[in-house]
Design a protein around this motif. Structure first.
Motif, PDB file in Angstrom:
ATOM      1  N   LEU A  52      58.146  -5.186  29.102  1.00 47.36           N
ATOM      2  CA  LEU A  52      57.373  -5.004  27.875  1.00 47.36           C
ATOM      3  C   LEU A  52      57.082  -6.339  27.205  1.00 47.36           C
ATOM      4  N   ASN A  53      55.933  -6.426  26.574  1.00 43.20           N
ATOM      5  CA  ASN A  53      55.541  -7.611  25.814  1.00 43.20           C
ATOM      6  C   ASN A  53      56.325  -7.626  24.504  1.00 43.20           C
ATOM      7  N   SER A  54      57.134  -8.658  24.313  1.00 46.55           N
ATOM      8  CA  SER A  54      58.018  -8.715  23.141  1.00 46.55           C
ATOM      9  C   SER A  54      57.274  -8.987  21.838  1.00 46.55           C
ATOM     10  N   SER A  55      55.974  -9.306  21.904  1.00 45.25           N
ATOM     11  CA  SER A  55      55.207  -9.564  20.687  1.00 45.25           C
ATOM     12  C   SER A  55      54.475  -8.322  20.184  1.00 45.25           C
ATOM     13  N   ILE A  56      54.593  -7.218  20.911  1.00 50.68           N
ATOM     14  CA  ILE A  56      53.925  -5.966  20.537  1.00 50.68           C
ATOM     15  C   ILE A  56      54.987  -4.959  20.115  1.00 50.68           C
ATOM     16  N   PRO A  57      54.825  -4.311  18.957  1.00 50.46           N
ATOM     17  CA  PRO A  57      55.834  -3.343  18.507  1.00 50.46           C
ATOM     18  C   PRO A  57      55.893  -2.118  19.414  1.00 50.46           C
ATOM     19  N   LEU A  58      57.020  -1.426  19.352  1.00 49.56           N
ATOM     20  CA  LEU A  58      57.218  -0.270  20.220  1.00 49.56           C
ATOM     21  C   LEU A  58      56.187   0.822  19.966  1.00 49.56           C
ATOM     22  N   SER A  59      55.705   0.944  18.731  1.00 51.21           N
ATOM     23  CA  SER A  59      54.734   1.991  18.412  1.00 51.21           C
ATOM     24  C   SER A  59      53.407   1.786  19.126  1.00 51.21           C
ATOM     25  N   GLU A  60      53.163   0.587  19.664  1.00 53.66           N
ATOM     26  CA  GLU A  60      51.921   0.315  20.380  1.00 53.66           C
ATOM     27  C   GLU A  60      52.119   0.269  21.890  1.00 53.66           C
ATOM     28  N   HIS A  61      53.340   0.404  22.354  1.00 46.44           N
ATOM     29  CA  HIS A  61      53.611   0.486  23.797  1.00 46.44           C
ATOM     30  C   HIS A  61      53.480   1.951  24.210  1.00 46.44           C
ATOM     31  N   GLU A  62      52.247   2.392  24.399  1.00 45.20           N
ATOM     32  CA  GLU A  62      52.032   3.821  24.634  1.00 45.20           C
ATOM     33  C   GLU A  62      52.513   4.257  26.013  1.00 45.20           C
ATOM     34  N   ASP A  63      52.501   3.377  27.001  1.00 44.33           N
ATOM     35  CA  ASP A  63      53.070   3.736  28.302  1.00 44.33           C
ATOM     36  C   ASP A  63      54.553   4.088  28.162  1.00 44.33           C
ATOM     37  N   LEU A  64      55.257   3.324  27.350  1.00 43.58           N
ATOM     38  CA  LEU A  64      56.671   3.592  27.109  1.00 43.58           C
ATOM     39  C   LEU A  64      56.856   4.911  26.366  1.00 43.58           C
ATOM     40  N   ILE A  65      56.025   5.161  25.362  1.00 42.38           N
ATOM     41  CA  ILE A  65      56.146   6.382  24.577  1.00 42.38           C
ATOM     42  C   ILE A  65      55.907   7.612  25.452  1.00 42.38           C
ATOM     43  N   VAL A  66      54.893   7.537  26.316  1.00 40.40           N
ATOM     44  CA  VAL A  66      54.611   8.645  27.232  1.00 40.40           C
ATOM     45  C   VAL A  66      55.784   8.854  28.183  1.00 40.40           C
ATOM     46  N   TRP A  67      56.331   7.765  28.709  1.00 44.52           N
ATOM     47  CA  TRP A  67      57.419   7.859  29.684  1.00 44.52           C
ATOM     48  C   TRP A  67      58.681   8.444  29.057  1.00 44.52           C
ATOM     49  N   MET A  68      58.948   8.112  27.813  1.00 43.76           N
ATOM     50  CA  MET A  68      60.195   8.536  27.188  1.00 43.76           C
ATOM     51  C   MET A  68      60.148   9.967  26.684  1.00 43.76           C
ATOM     52  N   ARG A  69      59.018  10.626  26.759  1.00 40.80           N
ATOM     53  CA  ARG A  69      58.992  12.080  26.555  1.00 40.80           C
ATOM     54  C   ARG A  69      59.296  12.705  27.909  1.00 40.80           C
ATOM     55  N   THR A  70      60.581  12.960  28.156  1.00 43.45           N
ATOM     56  CA  THR A  70      61.062  13.314  29.490  1.00 43.45           C
ATOM     57  C   THR A  70      60.532  14.669  29.948  1.00 43.45           C
ATOM     58  N   ALA A  71      60.355  14.772  31.261  1.00 42.65           N
ATOM     59  CA  ALA A  71      59.830  15.990  31.869  1.00 42.65           C
ATOM     60  C   ALA A  71      60.965  16.964  32.156  1.00 42.65           C
ATOM     61  N   ALA A  72      60.632  18.249  32.165  1.00 45.54           N
ATOM     62  CA  ALA A  72      61.633  19.293  32.402  1.00 45.54           C
ATOM     63  C   ALA A  72      61.838  19.575  33.880  1.00 45.54           C
ATOM     64  N   LEU A  73      60.856  19.241  34.706  1.00 42.33           N
ATOM     65  CA  LEU A  73      60.924  19.562  36.131  1.00 42.33           C
ATOM     66  C   LEU A  73      60.894  18.274  36.958  1.00 42.33           C
ATOM     67  N   PRO A  74      61.388  18.337  38.195  1.00 47.40           N
ATOM     68  CA  PRO A  74      61.441  17.116  39.020  1.00 47.40           C
ATOM     69  C   PRO A  74      60.081  16.641  39.509  1.00 47.40           C
ATOM     70  N   THR A  75      59.070  17.489  39.462  1.00 44.45           N
ATOM     71  CA  THR A  75      57.702  17.086  39.791  1.00 44.45           C
ATOM     72  C   THR A  75      56.884  17.112  38.503  1.00 44.45           C
ATOM     73  N   PHE A  76      56.358  15.983  38.116  1.00 44.39           N
ATOM     74  CA  PHE A  76      55.656  15.912  36.837  1.00 44.39           C
ATOM     75  C   PHE A  76      54.542  14.883  36.902  1.00 44.39           C
ATOM     76  N   ARG A  77      53.629  15.012  35.952  1.00 44.68           N
ATOM     77  CA  ARG A  77      52.536  14.056  35.777  1.00 44.68           C
ATOM     78  C   ARG A  77      52.620  13.464  34.388  1.00 44.68           C
ATOM     79  N   LYS A  78      52.254  12.199  34.276  1.00 45.10           N
ATOM     80  CA  LYS A  78      52.178  11.541  32.980  1.00 45.10           C
ATOM     81  C   LYS A  78      50.841  10.820  32.880  1.00 45.10           C
ATOM     82  N   LEU A  79      50.300  10.865  31.677  1.00 40.34           N
ATOM     83  CA  LEU A  79      48.957  10.319  31.457  1.00 40.34           C
ATOM     84  C   LEU A  79      48.989   8.796  31.504  1.00 40.34           C
ATOM     85  N   TYR A  80      48.112   8.237  32.334  1.00 39.72           N
ATOM     86  CA  TYR A  80      47.985   6.790  32.477  1.00 39.72           C
ATOM     87  C   TYR A  80      46.826   6.258  31.635  1.00 39.72           C
TER      88      TYR A  80
END
Length: 350
Positions: free
Chosen positions: A230-258
């Motif tokens: 992660l870029n240390s000069s950008i706040p976490l609220s703007e790291h949307e890839d991280l935010i999407v990833w940290m909403r964990t999936a319920a099943l072992p096969t999942f899709r996340k928006l890129y």
């Protein structure tokens, strides 16, 4: 002495000879506690049962047809690339390939559009056999640290990715550490397709779960790198890839928006994908897929919902027909006591 004792006894009661109070756990009477409220107790006659099944069938079957048609209108392009992007020299040891930083991970894939795709076109990455719902994995995070700058040093529940050289990791925990780090560059007719990565996460997550004054620190600086840096000069609220990833999936096969593509694609268009095959799924037998998909009013492609409505509606029609046939062939008088077990003649007795 007797009179004094009697006076003490009388004074202790303090109620002037009133009867003693009895402790009781009996609730105060009410129609609710005694189950005496007015109630509707319908008698399920054969006609009512058949009518209910017919109504459910008439409602569910059209909903199922409409839902299934909407799902079939979705156009998807799915390309699995984890095996195809491994060089022939490393096919027998894919794990050594992904861990070797000196081997280039760039890979080119070609996608052909099978049907017209109208914008916006959603770009997903799909992972198979990745258990984000594992209890230890799900708990390995600190929501207070993600949200509040004053709690930056709070790394409780983040082991084993809590600190580096005694300094707190922000964001800490296994979920953030394993952030997906494959990248995609899409090319159409020798022109780059812009993938818009803005607003790919939930607005509530950006505003309430990830602080705008919290910045990454000491992230991916341990002995083993888990995923994206992660870029240390950008706040976490703007790291949307991280935010999407940290909403964990319920099943072992999942899709996340890129991201999203705001360009219409025509049938037989050829898209060249230049990707970086960085993410390690070979150690646990996982799969990686790139997905391009359109949407309808019902969302993405999901045949299950329509099939479920059609199945339930069809079953209701069948039961309505069966009960009607049974009622016509062998009718029964409503409330006939002869069908009670104790009014039937005994079987096997002489």
């Amino acid at each position: 002495m007797d009179s004094h004792a009697a006076g003490s006894s009388s004074g202790g009661s303090g109620d002037g000879g009133a009867p003693p109070r009895r402790n009781s756990r009996k609730p105060k009477y009410s129609k609710f506690t005694q189950q005496e409220l007015p109630a509707c107790k319908p008698i399920l006659t054969p006609k009512w049962v058949v009518l209910v099944f017919l109504i459910v069938g008439v409602i569910f079957v059209p909903i199922g047809i409409v839902s299934l048609r909407a799902s079939q209108q979705v156009v998807e392009i799915v390309d699995r690339y984890d095996d195809a992007c491994v060089p022939a020299a490393n096919e027998n040891d894919k794990l050594a390939y992904i861990k070797n930083q000196t081997i280039p991970k760039t890979c080119n894939r070609t996608l052909t559009v099978t049907k017209d795709m109208k914008q916006p076109i959603f770009v997903y990455y799909q992972l198979d056999n990745f258990y984000q719902n594992h209890r230890r994995y799900v708990k390995s995070r600190n929501d207070g640290q993600l949200r509040d700058k004053s709690k930056a040093s709070d790394t409780s529940n983040c082991d084993p990715e809590a600190t580096v050289d005694g300094k707190p990791i922000i964001p800490c925990g296994l979920i953030a550490w394993s952030l997906f780090n494959d990248t995609y560059n899409l090319i159409l007719n020798n022109k780059n397709l812009t993938v818009d990565k803005k607003d790919i996460s939930w607005k509530s997550d950006r505003e309430h779960k990830f602080g705008s004054h919290v910045f990454p620190s000491n992230f991916q600086k341990g002995r083993l790198q888990g995923g994206k840096i992660l870029n240390s000069s950008i706040p976490l609220s703007e790291h949307e890839d991280l935010i999407v990833w940290m909403r964990t999936a319920a099943l072992p096969t999942f899709r996340k928006l890129y991201g999203r593509i705001y360009v219409d694609l025509k049938v037989n268009d050829t898209i060249t994908v230049q990707l970086e095959n960085n993410y390690n799924t070979y150690s646990f037998g996982g799969k990686k897929k790139l997905v391009l998909s359109t949407t309808t009013w019902l969302g993405g492609k999901n045949d299950f919902l329509g099939l479920a409505y059609l199945t339930v509606g069809g079953l209701c029609f069948f039961l309505a027909f069966a009960f009607t046939l049974l009622y016509l062939i062998k009718p029964r008088k409503l409330g006939d006591n002869n069908y009670l077990s104790w009014n039937r003649p005994p079987v096997g007795r002489r």
